[in-house]
Scaffold this motif. Sequence first.
Motif, PDB file in Angstrom:
ATOM      1  N   PHE A 154       0.825  -1.209   0.000  1.00  0.00           N
ATOM      2  CA  PHE A 154       0.000   0.000   0.000  1.00  0.00           C
ATOM      3  C   PHE A 154       0.860   1.261   0.000  1.00  0.00           C
ATOM      4  O   PHE A 154       2.026   1.228   0.379  1.00  0.00           O
ATOM      5  CB  PHE A 154      -0.901   0.021   1.239  1.00  0.00           C
ATOM      6  N   ASN A 155       0.238   2.362  -0.420  1.00  0.00           N
ATOM      7  CA  ASN A 155       0.830   3.683  -0.240  1.00  0.00           C
ATOM      8  C   ASN A 155       0.361   4.267   1.097  1.00  0.00           C
ATOM      9  O   ASN A 155       1.087   4.244   2.080  1.00  0.00           O
ATOM     10  CB  ASN A 155       0.450   4.612  -1.397  1.00  0.00           C
ATOM     11  N   HIS A 156      -0.892   4.782   1.113  1.00  0.00           N
ATOM     12  CA  HIS A 156      -1.458   5.386   2.315  1.00  0.00           C
ATOM     13  C   HIS A 156      -2.911   4.926   2.424  1.00  0.00           C
ATOM     14  O   HIS A 156      -3.777   5.465   1.742  1.00  0.00           O
ATOM     15  CB  HIS A 156      -1.405   6.911   2.231  1.00  0.00           C
ATOM     16  N   VAL A 157      -3.170   3.928   3.259  1.00  0.00           N
ATOM     17  CA  VAL A 157      -4.532   3.401   3.369  1.00  0.00           C
ATOM     18  C   VAL A 157      -5.397   4.413   4.106  1.00  0.00           C
ATOM     19  O   VAL A 157      -5.069   4.859   5.204  1.00  0.00           O
ATOM     20  CB  VAL A 157      -4.556   2.046   4.100  1.00  0.00           C
ATOM     21  N   HIS A 158      -6.528   4.780   3.476  1.00  0.00           N
ATOM     22  CA  HIS A 158      -7.377   5.814   4.054  1.00  0.00           C
ATOM     23  C   HIS A 158      -8.767   5.305   4.424  1.00  0.00           C
ATOM     24  O   HIS A 158      -9.419   5.880   5.284  1.00  0.00           O
ATOM     25  CB  HIS A 158      -7.512   6.985   3.085  1.00  0.00           C
ATOM     26  N   CYS A 159      -9.244   4.233   3.770  1.00  0.00           N
ATOM     27  CA  CYS A 159     -10.592   3.750   4.075  1.00  0.00           C
ATOM     28  C   CYS A 159     -10.709   2.268   3.776  1.00  0.00           C
ATOM     29  O   CYS A 159      -9.998   1.717   2.937  1.00  0.00           O
ATOM     30  CB  CYS A 159     -11.645   4.537   3.295  1.00  0.00           C
ATOM     31  N   ILE A 160     -11.646   1.646   4.508  1.00  0.00           N
ATOM     32  CA  ILE A 160     -11.910   0.217   4.385  1.00  0.00           C
ATOM     33  C   ILE A 160     -13.417   0.003   4.434  1.00  0.00           C
ATOM     34  O   ILE A 160     -14.111   0.638   5.229  1.00  0.00           O
ATOM     35  CB  ILE A 160     -11.269  -0.577   5.541  1.00  0.00           C
ATOM     36  N   CYS A 161     -13.914  -0.894   3.604  1.00  0.00           N
ATOM     37  CA  CYS A 161     -15.294  -1.342   3.675  1.00  0.00           C
ATOM     38  C   CYS A 161     -15.278  -2.866   3.746  1.00  0.00           C
ATOM     39  O   CYS A 161     -14.475  -3.506   3.051  1.00  0.00           O
ATOM     40  CB  CYS A 161     -16.073  -0.854   2.452  1.00  0.00           C
ATOM     41  N   VAL A 162     -16.128  -3.452   4.590  1.00  0.00           N
ATOM     42  CA  VAL A 162     -16.165  -4.902   4.785  1.00  0.00           C
ATOM     43  C   VAL A 162     -17.506  -5.428   4.302  1.00  0.00           C
ATOM     44  O   VAL A 162     -18.555  -4.899   4.682  1.00  0.00           O
ATOM     45  CB  VAL A 162     -15.974  -5.272   6.267  1.00  0.00           C
ATOM     46  N   ASP A 163     -17.490  -6.479   3.466  1.00  0.00           N
ATOM     47  CA  ASP A 163     -18.763  -7.019   2.980  1.00  0.00           C
ATOM     48  C   ASP A 163     -19.226  -8.201   3.829  1.00  0.00           C
ATOM     49  O   ASP A 163     -18.605  -8.557   4.840  1.00  0.00           O
ATOM     50  CB  ASP A 163     -18.696  -7.338   1.487  1.00  0.00           C
ATOM     51  N   GLN A 164     -20.328  -8.821   3.405  1.00  0.00           N
ATOM     52  CA  GLN A 164     -20.948  -9.896   4.182  1.00  0.00           C
ATOM     53  C   GLN A 164     -20.077 -11.145   4.240  1.00  0.00           C
ATOM     54  O   GLN A 164     -20.268 -11.996   5.117  1.00  0.00           O
ATOM     55  CB  GLN A 164     -22.328 -10.255   3.585  1.00  0.00           C
ATOM     56  N   ASP A 165     -19.111 -11.274   3.339  1.00  0.00           N
ATOM     57  CA  ASP A 165     -18.207 -12.421   3.324  1.00  0.00           C
ATOM     58  C   ASP A 165     -16.844 -12.096   3.914  1.00  0.00           C
ATOM     59  O   ASP A 165     -15.891 -12.868   3.753  1.00  0.00           O
ATOM     60  CB  ASP A 165     -18.041 -12.937   1.890  1.00  0.00           C
ATOM     61  N   ASP A 166     -16.744 -10.948   4.564  1.00  0.00           N
ATOM     62  CA  ASP A 166     -15.508 -10.483   5.198  1.00  0.00           C
ATOM     63  C   ASP A 166     -14.410 -10.133   4.199  1.00  0.00           C
ATOM     64  O   ASP A 166     -13.227 -10.063   4.562  1.00  0.00           O
ATOM     65  CB  ASP A 166     -14.976 -11.496   6.214  1.00  0.00           C
ATOM     66  N   ASN A 167     -14.791  -9.894   2.935  1.00  0.00           N
ATOM     67  CA  ASN A 167     -13.844  -9.322   1.988  1.00  0.00           C
ATOM     68  C   ASN A 167     -13.698  -7.833   2.283  1.00  0.00           C
ATOM     69  O   ASN A 167     -14.634  -7.191   2.781  1.00  0.00           O
ATOM     70  CB  ASN A 167     -14.330  -9.517   0.548  1.00  0.00           C
ATOM     71  N   LEU A 168     -12.546  -7.280   1.959  1.00  0.00           N
ATOM     72  CA  LEU A 168     -12.274  -5.874   2.229  1.00  0.00           C
ATOM     73  C   LEU A 168     -12.140  -5.093   0.919  1.00  0.00           C
ATOM     74  O   LEU A 168     -11.583  -5.594  -0.052  1.00  0.00           O
ATOM     75  CB  LEU A 168     -10.972  -5.715   3.024  1.00  0.00           C
ATOM     76  N   TYR A 169     -12.649  -3.867   0.931  1.00  0.00           N
ATOM     77  CA  TYR A 169     -12.492  -2.925  -0.172  1.00  0.00           C
ATOM     78  C   TYR A 169     -11.678  -1.765   0.389  1.00  0.00           C
ATOM     79  O   TYR A 169     -12.025  -1.201   1.429  1.00  0.00           O
ATOM     80  CB  TYR A 169     -13.849  -2.476  -0.690  1.00  0.00           C
ATOM     81  N   VAL A 170     -10.587  -1.416  -0.284  1.00  0.00           N
ATOM     82  CA  VAL A 170      -9.584  -0.524   0.293  1.00  0.00           C
ATOM     83  C   VAL A 170      -9.349   0.667  -0.627  1.00  0.00           C
ATOM     84  O   VAL A 170      -9.076   0.499  -1.825  1.00  0.00           O
ATOM     85  CB  VAL A 170      -8.251  -1.274   0.520  1.00  0.00           C
ATOM     86  N   GLY A 171      -9.457   1.875  -0.068  1.00  0.00           N
ATOM     87  CA  GLY A 171      -9.157   3.093  -0.805  1.00  0.00           C
ATOM     88  C   GLY A 171      -7.955   3.789  -0.200  1.00  0.00           C
ATOM     89  O   GLY A 171      -7.686   3.680   1.003  1.00  0.00           O
ATOM     90  N   GLN A 172      -7.230   4.539  -1.036  1.00  0.00           N
ATOM     91  CA  GLN A 172      -5.995   5.166  -0.588  1.00  0.00           C
ATOM     92  C   GLN A 172      -5.950   6.659  -0.902  1.00  0.00           C
ATOM     93  O   GLN A 172      -6.566   7.132  -1.854  1.00  0.00           O
ATOM     94  CB  GLN A 172      -4.791   4.486  -1.241  1.00  0.00           C
ATOM     95  N   TRP A 173      -5.190   7.364  -0.083  1.00  0.00           N
ATOM     96  CA  TRP A 173      -4.865   8.767  -0.279  1.00  0.00           C
ATOM     97  C   TRP A 173      -3.451   8.874  -0.847  1.00  0.00           C
ATOM     98  O   TRP A 173      -2.589   8.046  -0.547  1.00  0.00           O
ATOM     99  CB  TRP A 173      -4.948   9.491   1.074  1.00  0.00           C
TER     100      TRP A 173
END
Length: 366
Positions: free
Chosen positions: A333-352
Amino acid sequence: MLSIEQKRAIHHAIPMSGIDPHGRIIGQGQFRYLIDAHWGKLDPLKYPIENCHAMVMDSLGRIFMVTDNINNNILVYSQQGELLDAFGNGFPGGHAIKIVKEDEQEYLYVVDSGWIVNRHWDGYSTEQWDSPTNNVIPQAGFIAKMTLDGKLIYSIGHPQTCGAYTPDQPFRPTDIAIAPNGDLYVTDGYGSDYLLHYDKQGRYINHWGGHANTDENDNLKNTHGIEIDLRDPNQPKLMVSSRFEQCLKVFSLDGQFLEKISTNGAYIGGPVFKDDVFYAPVCWSHIDNHNAADSGFISIFDVNNNIVANLGAVQPEYSNGELQPMQSDGDVFNHVHCICVDQDDNLYVGQWNASNSYPMKLIRVC
């Protein structure tokens, strides 16, 4: 934990063009993830972004992401990475997004942090944010409540309008949390570092934090993120990042300090809860006595608020109950800024500050 057959199915179901070139799996213990680095990629000419600042999922499983590009402040994805909607041009400092359900309808809260692209930019300055010729300059931020398709319900502006701040105090909010009764809690992490409490109609109740308290536990320094901890239904709590203290602080809903959670070595953002655990984005690691560039990662905490895994960083270690310094492994990663977790515990990751990169997906494999 997934079975061997399920893991194989994951590997065969995802096009290899959408996975990290080495099919890399990151994490430790029971929290291991396959990187899908191309999940959220879009045409940058049609849907440009500067930074992926925050993501949240609605009741239909759609993922709403706020960016600070006014061509499309809000991008809405399916869990397969398909773009479902794009709208909004009124949030030049778009920084946080939350969804709340009231009766049978869901609403968005969007936080604008007050940073804005400078039309008087000198063409090269990018670091001195207090310079009138820097690329990005500060103004007052605000919070907006909207329908899921972007219709404005109301907005909350500078706290001087309700007498909570004096006119000379900056207000550049960074995040918002919504209590079960609808009350709002806003972190002013780029402004005066207070935590402000409003009712569900946006009417001011009180505030606390800042830098000048007798008890340093009550201070907040770059208070970047916030969420309501509902794991004990009898005692909801506020969990707040004090990013430049490298910790999370826990308060009662009326502002009484309860606990400090060390994140030694990690400039950490606000928590994202799922069941008994929570995930938190780390924007920088503390390396060579400063917050180092391109050193972000993700920490995962258990029900006791101990870190049990790091994604893109060294494995967490405790000695005599004290968390040892953590830092990025430098190549995920560069700079992790946000995370979203779905019903299967997968992660969606956004960066700054990650070269205008779109969000990625981390597919849980155990």
